[in-house]
Design a protein around this motif. Structure first.
Motif, short mmCIF file in Angstrom:
data_model
loop_
_atom_site.label_atom_id
_atom_site.label_comp_id
_atom_site.label_asym_id
_atom_site.label_seq_id
_atom_site.Cartn_x
_atom_site.Cartn_y
_atom_site.Cartn_z
N LEU A 85 0.81 -1.22 0.00
CA LEU A 85 0.00 0.00 0.00
C LEU A 85 0.84 1.27 0.00
O LEU A 85 0.44 2.29 -0.56
CB LEU A 85 -0.94 0.00 1.20
CG LEU A 85 -2.13 -0.96 1.09
CD1 LEU A 85 -2.91 -0.98 2.39
CD2 LEU A 85 -3.02 -0.58 -0.07
N LEU A 88 1.77 1.95 -3.55
CA LEU A 88 0.58 2.38 -4.28
C LEU A 88 0.22 3.82 -3.94
O LEU A 88 -0.09 4.62 -4.83
CB LEU A 88 -0.59 1.44 -3.97
CG LEU A 88 -1.90 1.75 -4.68
CD1 LEU A 88 -1.74 1.63 -6.17
CD2 LEU A 88 -2.99 0.83 -4.18
N ASP A 89 0.29 4.17 -2.66
CA ASP A 89 -0.01 5.54 -2.25
C ASP A 89 0.98 6.53 -2.86
O ASP A 89 0.59 7.61 -3.30
CB ASP A 89 0.02 5.66 -0.73
CG ASP A 89 -1.16 4.94 -0.08
OD1 ASP A 89 -2.18 4.73 -0.77
OD2 ASP A 89 -1.05 4.58 1.11
N SER A 110 -9.05 2.60 -7.33
CA SER A 110 -9.73 1.87 -6.26
C SER A 110 -9.69 0.36 -6.48
O SER A 110 -9.57 -0.40 -5.51
CB SER A 110 -11.17 2.35 -6.14
OG SER A 110 -11.86 2.14 -7.35
N ARG A 113 -6.25 -0.75 -5.42
CA ARG A 113 -6.14 -0.69 -3.96
C ARG A 113 -6.83 -1.89 -3.31
O ARG A 113 -6.29 -2.51 -2.40
CB ARG A 113 -6.74 0.61 -3.43
CG ARG A 113 -6.69 0.72 -1.91
CD ARG A 113 -7.16 2.07 -1.43
NE ARG A 113 -6.35 3.15 -1.92
CZ ARG A 113 -5.13 3.46 -1.45
NH1 ARG A 113 -4.63 2.76 -0.45
NH2 ARG A 113 -4.45 4.46 -1.94
N GLU A 117 -4.91 -4.62 -1.05
CA GLU A 117 -5.34 -4.87 0.33
C GLU A 117 -5.71 -6.31 0.56
O GLU A 117 -5.42 -6.87 1.62
CB GLU A 117 -6.53 -3.96 0.68
CG GLU A 117 -6.15 -2.52 0.87
CD GLU A 117 -7.35 -1.61 1.06
OE1 GLU A 117 -8.49 -2.06 0.84
OE2 GLU A 117 -7.14 -0.44 1.43
#
Length: 139
Positions: A85, A88-89, A110, A113, A117
């Protein structure tokens, strides 16, 4: 009659024994070498098998959706990101997906993500993140 060559003379490549190949001769091609890709989030290089490929799904609205491609089979230009994550962020914050996929406008990540996750519970800590906890110092 002599013919004159223009430009430098090219030497023929000689086979070289490489220790990483077990002493076998290497003629310049490395067919068994893994494909190396760069994570668009952290900019670290890794084998393609360690990264998640992301492709663009063109929608009719103004927002372009990103779709995870874990099997690496979807057509089109792809960008790669670690199964993490944080990476990705960083990629979303720096607009790295739009730059690497050559698209304009807002990007909806989304679906990527959700995929990351769901995998984060199954996967161990990524190799590029494993040693960073020890390197952090507090002042």
């Amino acid at each position: 009659m002599r013919t004159w060559r223009v430009g430098p003379r090219r030497r023929q490549a000689r086979p070289v024994a490489v220790a990483s190949l077990g002493g076998r001769l290497n003629n310049g091609s490395q067919r068994n070498a893994p494909a190396i890709r760069t994570c668009v989030g952290c900019r670290d290089r890794a084998a393609a098998s360690e990264l998640l490929r992301v492709v663009v799904h063109r929608s009719e609205g103004s927002v372009t959706r990103l779709i995870p491609d874990p099997k690496r089979r979807l057509s089109g230009r792809g960008a790669h990101v670690h199964h993490d994550l944080n990476c990705l962020d960083q990629a979303v914050r720096r607009r790295a997906f739009a730059r690497s996929l050559r698209i304009e406008g807002p990007v909806d990540a989304s679906a990527v993500r959700a995929h990351v996750e769901s995998e984060s519970a199954e996967r161990p800590t990524p190799a590029h993140e494993a040693g960073r906890d020890r390197m952090k110092t507090t002042r």
